[in-house]
Design a protein around this motif. Structure first.
Motif: not given
Length: 209
Positions: A35-45
């Motif tokens: 989930g953390g990796v997906l969040l990084q992909l979806l949110w640049s900040g």
């Protein structure tokens, strides 16, 4: 890491893995990391908001930074795979609650022990470099090396298990690589927990006789 996984296979039993129950703690930790990796992909900040940069404020960073990955595609994939494997093996030996406790200790203890022992300035010995799950995974994996060492007298297995903290310390001394020091910390905490459990188990066994 390969040595730690082999230690885990040694204590869990290579031939019993297919019959083991689902390692819910490992699945949960891996799901959060994915989930953390997906969040990084979806949110640049995401990295700026959740990493453990000591120049930034936020109590949550110490925890959320573990589930951010900054090693590129292959580094991130490696971290996810090793987290899943080590956590599963740890749960099959230590149980789910203790596995999660060790992982949490792998987040909280290394930096504090570094400061207490005077190893570096602040987070300099932190192998995560402000982000990444490898530090906590190495910490957890080293507890499996301790477990194997307490369960075997075979020379090859003894050398494998003892080699984890020995090579970890050598790696830290030679390269200032924090992964090695974190492995020593995890091995030491595993030894403490094993000693406590063994001492508690003896009186209980005596009462059943």
């Amino acid at each position: 890491m390969v040595m730690m996984v082999n230690c885990g296979l040694g204590v869990a039993g290579r031939d019993t893995l297919r019959t083991r129950p689902l390692p819910w703690a490992a699945i949960g930790l891996t799901a959060i990391a994915v989930g953390g990796v997906l969040l990084q992909l979806l949110w640049s900040g995401a990295m700026d908001a959740l990493d453990a940069d000591p120049a930034e404020s936020g109590w949550w960073r110490e925890f959320t930074s573990v589930f951010m990955q900054n090693g590129g595609l292959f580094g991130g994939l490696w971290n996810l795979l090793t987290l899943a494997a080590v956590a599963a093996l740890a749960q099959w030996y230590w149980g789910g609650p203790l596995t999660l406790t060790f992982f949490l200790a792998g987040i909280l203890l290394p930096g504090r022990l570094d400061a207490l022992l005077g190893f570096g300035d602040g987070p300099s010995a932190d192998p995560r470099n402000f982000a990444g799950s490898s530090g906590a995974t190495y910490f957890l994996g080293a507890t499996l090396a301790l477990a194997l060492l307490t369960r075997t007298r075979l020379p090859k297995e003894v050398a494998l298990a003892a080699g984890v903290p020995a090579l970890g310390l050598a790696m830290w001394l030679a390269q200032d690589n924090g992964h090695g020091l974190v492995a020593v910390y995890g091995f030491a905490l595993g030894a403490v927990v094993w000693a406590v459990r063994s001492r508690v188990a003896r009186p209980a066994a005596g009462r059943t006789v």
